[in-house]
Write an enzyme that holds these catalytic residues in place. Structure first.
Site, PDB file in Angstrom:
ATOM      1  N   ASP A 277     -67.211  80.040 -15.843  1.00  0.00           N
ATOM      2  CA  ASP A 277     -66.134  80.750 -16.508  1.00  0.00           C
ATOM      3  C   ASP A 277     -66.286  80.525 -18.013  1.00  0.00           C
ATOM      4  OD1 ASP A 277     -63.869  82.281 -16.945  1.00  0.00           O
ATOM      5  OD2 ASP A 277     -62.712  81.314 -15.369  1.00  0.00           O
ATOM      6  N   TRP A 278     -65.491  81.232 -18.790  1.00  0.00           N
ATOM      7  CA  TRP A 278     -65.606  81.262 -20.256  1.00  0.00           C
ATOM      8  C   TRP A 278     -65.623  79.840 -20.826  1.00  0.00           C
ATOM      9  CZ3 TRP A 278     -65.444  85.779 -23.463  1.00  0.00           C
ATOM     10  CH2 TRP A 278     -65.361  85.513 -24.838  1.00  0.00           C
TER      11      TRP A 278
END
Length: 744
Positions: A277-278
Site C-alpha cells: 500500500d502507499w
C-alpha cells in the site's frame, strides 16, 4: 496510433511481441526477457510512482527502465505518450501498468461497496465492476485497487464504506464477483483491468476503529474470519494483491513473510504480484519495525512484496543490499517474474495504449441504467408505518441537506466521477418526476451545518405539504480512508431539523445517504418511514424516487449490524456465545432496584444501558409486502463427510405487492474443538414473488461448508450436531438440527 512491433533476439531466435496463447508460452517469454534485463531494469519493474507531471526526470526514468508502474493518470493522451517512451525508447520495450483507484466506478459511479453488499447480489456487483473496467480501460487504465475484502465489524472505521461488511461468507462471494467483473472472462481483453485484492490482511480490525492502527487477531480468528475472502478472490483469478498498513501482533503486513509467502504463495499457489500500500514499506520505519529505509527494503523484499508503491526504498537500497549479500538477485528475479506474468497475461506488450479513436463509453446509457439498478437494489427499508409508498397526488416537502448534494451522493473514493453528472433526488423531481408537486427547502446547507436560521423555513414548507421527505446523512468526506469517527450520530443540526419537521404533525419519511451505519436510534421516533442508502452514486436520485413512489419495491438487506449507540461497538451477529450469554429478557439500567445486590442482574453478558441487542440485525430489511417462511425440510437428518445436505424451505408473498426477498441460511456448530460462533451465514437466495405466490427454494451444504480451523490450524469439518436456521435476517427463527457423522 500505429504500434511498433518489438522483437528480441534470445539464443539467436526471434521472440516477437505476439500474443502468448498458453501459460507455458508466457513463462518462456518471462524467462527470455528476464535473462536480458540488467539489475537496474529488474528493480525498475518493482518501482511504482505516482504521476504528478511529465517531467524530464520521469521520462528519463521510464526510458532507462526504472519504472514498472504509474499511478493516477487518467488522460489517455498523456498515458499514450508515456507508454510510447516505455515501449519504443526503452531498451527492452516493457510496458507500464497504469493504476488508478477505481473503487465503485470511474465516471459512472455505483453505490459504495457497502451499499452494493446490501443488494446480496453478486451479479449486480459483477456488472458494476465490468462497467468500471470498460470505462477505465478506454482511458488507458489497466489496474484498479479493488475489491477491498477486509471484514469490517466497527463502523467507527471510515473504510467500512469500502468493504462488503461484517460477514466472511458474503464478503467472499461479492469480492470474487467484483474480481470477475473487473477482469472479465479473459484478462487479456482490451476491456479488462487487473483487480488488486486488499488489504492483506486484517486491516478491518484496526483497534478502536482508528485507521492504520494495530490489530491483534489470533491465528484461529485470522484463518476463520479474515483470510477466507482473500482466498475466494484469488480463486476467482485476482491478478494482484495489496498488503495492508497495519501491524498484526507486532508485525507490519508489508514485512510479514508468513502471510505473503507461507499462506499466499505456498498454500494458495498465488502467482500474480504483490504490491505494497502507499508508502507502507517505508512506514515500517515509523512502526518501529525497520531501522531505516535500507532495512525496510530488505524486510519487504524478504517478505515477498514484489512492487513498492511510491516510497522508493527498493530503487534506493536494493542494489546495495544485493552487493552486500543481504538480498539475493534470485529474490529480485522472482518478484519481477510475478510482475511480468501479469503484464503478459494482460497482453500489455501488444496492447499498451489507450483507445483514443473509438466513441466514448463514459456515462454510456447502459452504464447509467446499471448504476440505477444497483442503487435500487442497495436501498434498505428500515421502518414503514404505512407511509410508503407515496401517492403521486400528494404535495411533498423536500427537506434536508442531502436532497441535492451531487458531490456527496457519489460517496468516498471517487476521484473521477463528476458531480455535474450526478442525478440527485431534487434533479429527479425536476425531470422524470416532474409531475409531482413539491416544495424544496433544505433547512441546512450541508450535513455538519450548525446554523439553525433556515430550519423554520423548512418547518413552514412541511406544514403546507401533505408529507415531508427529509434527506439526511453524511458528506462523502466523513467516511473512507483516514476518516474515523468516535460517535456515529447524524452530524450538525440534522436530528434537530428532523424533530422540528415531525412536530408539524405531518407524516415524515426519512431518507438517509451515508458511508457507514449511523446510530439513528434517537431519530427513529421522529420518522414514520426510514429508507437507508449507503451513498448511492451517480443515479441515486431517480432510484430513490422510484423506491419512494413504489415503482420498485425495496429489497436491500443490511450487510452490517446497526448498533443503538457507539458504545456497543463491536457488535456483530456471528459472535461467540460466552459462558454466560444474555437471556431473552435482561434488566436494564432504569429497572435496577435501589440498593440492589451485586448478583441481582443475572450475571450475564450485556450492557446495562443499551441491552444485548442491536438496533437492526445483520441481514435486516423490510419490503412493501410481507413474506412468510414455512416447510423447512432436510434431505436427511444426518450426513457423512462425503455427502451433501439439501435444505428446502417455502417462501410466500403474503402481501399485496410484487416483491423480492433474500432468504438467508445460517448454521451453528454446537460443539467444537474451539468455540464456534452462535451462527454463520452459509447461503442466501433471492426469490421474486407475486402477491400470494409461494416458491420452494433449495440450499446445499457439504462438509467443506462446515469446516473451520481449530487449535492446530488444520481445517476440517468436525462431526457432531449442527443447528440450522432460515429466515429473512440473522434472527432467523425457522430452525432444525442435523448431524455430521465421523468419516467412514
Amino acid at each position: 496510433m500505429k504500434k511498433k512491433i518489438l522483437c528480441y533476439i534470445f539464443l539467436f531466435l526471434p521472440v516477437c511481441a505476439l500474443p502468448a496463447k498458453t501459460e507455458k508460452e508466457i513463462e518462456s517469454r518471462i524467462e527470455n526477457l528476464l535473462s536480458e534485463m540488467t539489475l537496474e531494469e529488474k528493480i525498475g519493474q518493482m518501482n511504482q510512482l505516482s504521476y504528478e507531471y511529465e517531467s524530464a526526470e520521469l521520462l528519463s526514468d521510464i526510458r532507462n527502465g526504472k519504472v514498472g508502474s504509474l499511478l493516477n493518470i487518467t488522460d489517455p493522451e498523456t498515458i499514450n505518450r508515456l507508454q510510447k517512451v516505455a515501449m519504443e525508447e526503452s531498451r527492452l520495450g516493457i510496458p507500464l501498468i497504469i493504476g488508478r483507484d477505481v473503487i465503485h466506478g470511474l465516471k459512472t459511479i455505483f453505490p459504495i461497496p457497502l451499499g452494493q453488499a446490501a443488494s446480496f447480489d453478486p451479479e449486480l456487483v459483477r456488472q458494476g465492476a465490468r462497467v468500471a473496467a470498460v470505462e477505465s480501460r478506454q482511458l488507458g487504465i489497466h489496474w484498479t485497487f479493488a475489491p477491498m475484502v477486509d471484514i469490517s465489524r466497527d463502523a467507527r472505521w471510515g473504510r467500512i464504506a469500502e468493504s462488503f461488511g461484517e460477514d466472511t461468507y458474503l464478503t467472499g462471494i461479492l469480492g470474487a464477483a467484483m474480481v470477475q467483473g473487473f477482469q472479465g472472462d479473459d484478462l487479456s481483453s482490451p476491456t479488462s483491468i487487473a483487480a488488486c485484492v486488499k488489504h492483506f490482511a486484517g486491516y478491518g480490525a484496526a483497534e478502536g476503529g482508528r485507521d492504520y492502527n494495530s490489530t491483534y487477531i489470533s491465528p484461529v480468528q485470522m484463518r476463520n474470519v479474515y483470510l477466507p475472502p482473500f482466498r475466494k478472490a484469488i480463486e476467482a483469478g485476482a491478478a494482484t494483491i495489496m498488503t495492508s498498513f497495519n501491524d498484526n501482533d507486532g508485525i507490519p503486513a508489508s514485512g510479514n513473510p508468513y502471510l505473503l509467502k507461507d499462506i499466499l504463495r505456498k498454500e494458495w499457489n498465488f502467482d500474480g504480484f504483490v504490491v505494497s500500500d502507499w508508502a507502507s514499506v517505508s512506514e515500517m520505519i515509523v512502526h518501529g519495525y525497520a531501522k531505516d529505509g535500507k532495512d525496510a527494503a530488505r524486510l519487504a523484499t524478504e517478505a515477498g512484496v514484489d512492487m513498492e508503491m511510491v516510497s522508493r526504498t527498493y530503487t534506493h537500497f536494493l542494489p546495495e543490499l544485493i552487493k552486500e549479500g543481504k538480498i539475493t538477485e534470485e529474490a529480485i528475479d522472482q518478484a519481477v517474474r510475478n510482475i511480468l506474468r501479469v503484464k503478459f497475461r494482460m497482453n500489455l506488450f501488444e496492447h499498451p495504449y489507450a483507445d483514443t479513436h473509438s466513441p466514448s463509453l463514459l456515462y454510456a446509457p447502459e452504464h447509467l441504467e446499471k448504476a440505477k439498478q444497483a442503487a435500487l437494489a442497495s436501498a434498505i427499508l428500515l421502518k414503514n408505518e404505512d407511509v410508503l409508498p407515496l401517492n403521486e397526488s400528494q404535495h411533498i416537502a423536500v427537506i434536508g441537506p442531502m436532497a441535492h448534494a451531487p458531490h456527496d451522493q457519489l460517496g468516498t473514493w471517487v476521484f473521477d466521477g463528476e458531480k455535474a453528472r450526478t442525478v440527485t433526488p431534487l434533479n429527479a423531481l425536476q425531470t422524470t418526476y416532474g409531475h409531482i408537486r413539491y416544495t424544496y427547502e433544505p433547512g441546512l446547507a450541508y450535513s455538519r451545518d450548525k446554523n439553525p436560521e433556515n430550519i423554520q423555513k423548512a418547518v413552514q414548507v412541511a406544514r403546507n405539504a401533505d408529507v415531508a421527505v427529509v434527506f439526511l446523512g453524511e458528506e462523502s468526506i466523513l467516511s473512507g480512508e483516514a476518516h474515523s469517527l468516535s460517535t456515529l450520530d447524524l452530524q450538525g443540526l440534522q436530528s434537530e431539523l428532523l424533530k422540528e419537521i415531525k412536530n408539524t404533525g405531518k407524516p415524515v419519511v426519512l431518507v438517509i445517504m451515508a458511508g457507514r451505519p449511523l446510530t439513528i436510534q434517537r431519530d427513529l421516533p421522529y420518522a414514520d418511514a426510514v429508507l437507508y442508502n449507503f451513498h448511492p452514486g451517480t443515479m441515486g436520485g431517480p432510484a430513490i424516487l422510484d423506491l419512494l413512489y413504489g415503482k420498485y419495491n425495496p429489497s436491500g438487506k443490511l450487510p452490517v449490524t446497526f448498533v443503538k449507540e457507539t458504545g456497543q461497538i463491536p457488535l456483530y451477529y456471528n459472535h461467540n456465545n460466552t459462558g454466560r450469554p444474555a437471556p431473552e429478557q435482561v434488566v436494564l439500567l432504569d429497572e435496577i432496584p435501589l440498593e440492589a445486590s451485586q448478583t441481582s442482574l443475572g450475571n450475564t453478558s450485556f450492557y446495562l444501558d443499551s441491552g444485548k441487542d442491536p438496533l437492526f440485525p445483520f441481514g435486516f430489511g423490510l419490503s412493501y409486502t410481507t413474506f412468510e417462511y414455512s416447510g423447512l425440510l432436510l434431505s436427511a437428518p444426518e450426513i457423512r463427510q462425503q455427502d451433501t445436505l439439501t435444505i428446502q424451505v417455502t417462501v410466500k408473498n403474503t402481501g399485496d405487492r410484487y416483491g423480492t426477498e433474500t432468504a438467508q441460511l445460517y448454521v451453528r456448530d454446537l460443539v467444537g474443538s474451539v468455540v464456534r460462533p452462535v451462527k454463520e451465514l452459509k447461503g442466501f437466495r433471492k426469490v421474486n414473488l407475486q402477491p400470494g405466490e409461494e416458491k420452494t427454494i433449495s440450499f446445499t451444504l457439504s462438509a467443506e461448508d462446515l469446516a473451520f480451523y481449530g487449535r492446530n490450524l488444520t481445517r476440517k469439518a468436525e462431526p457432531g450436531e449442527f443447528l440450522l436456521s432460515v429466515g429473512r435476517d440473522s434472527k432467523a427463527s425457522l430452525q432444525t438440527k442435523f448431524y455430521l457423522k465421523e468419516k467412514d
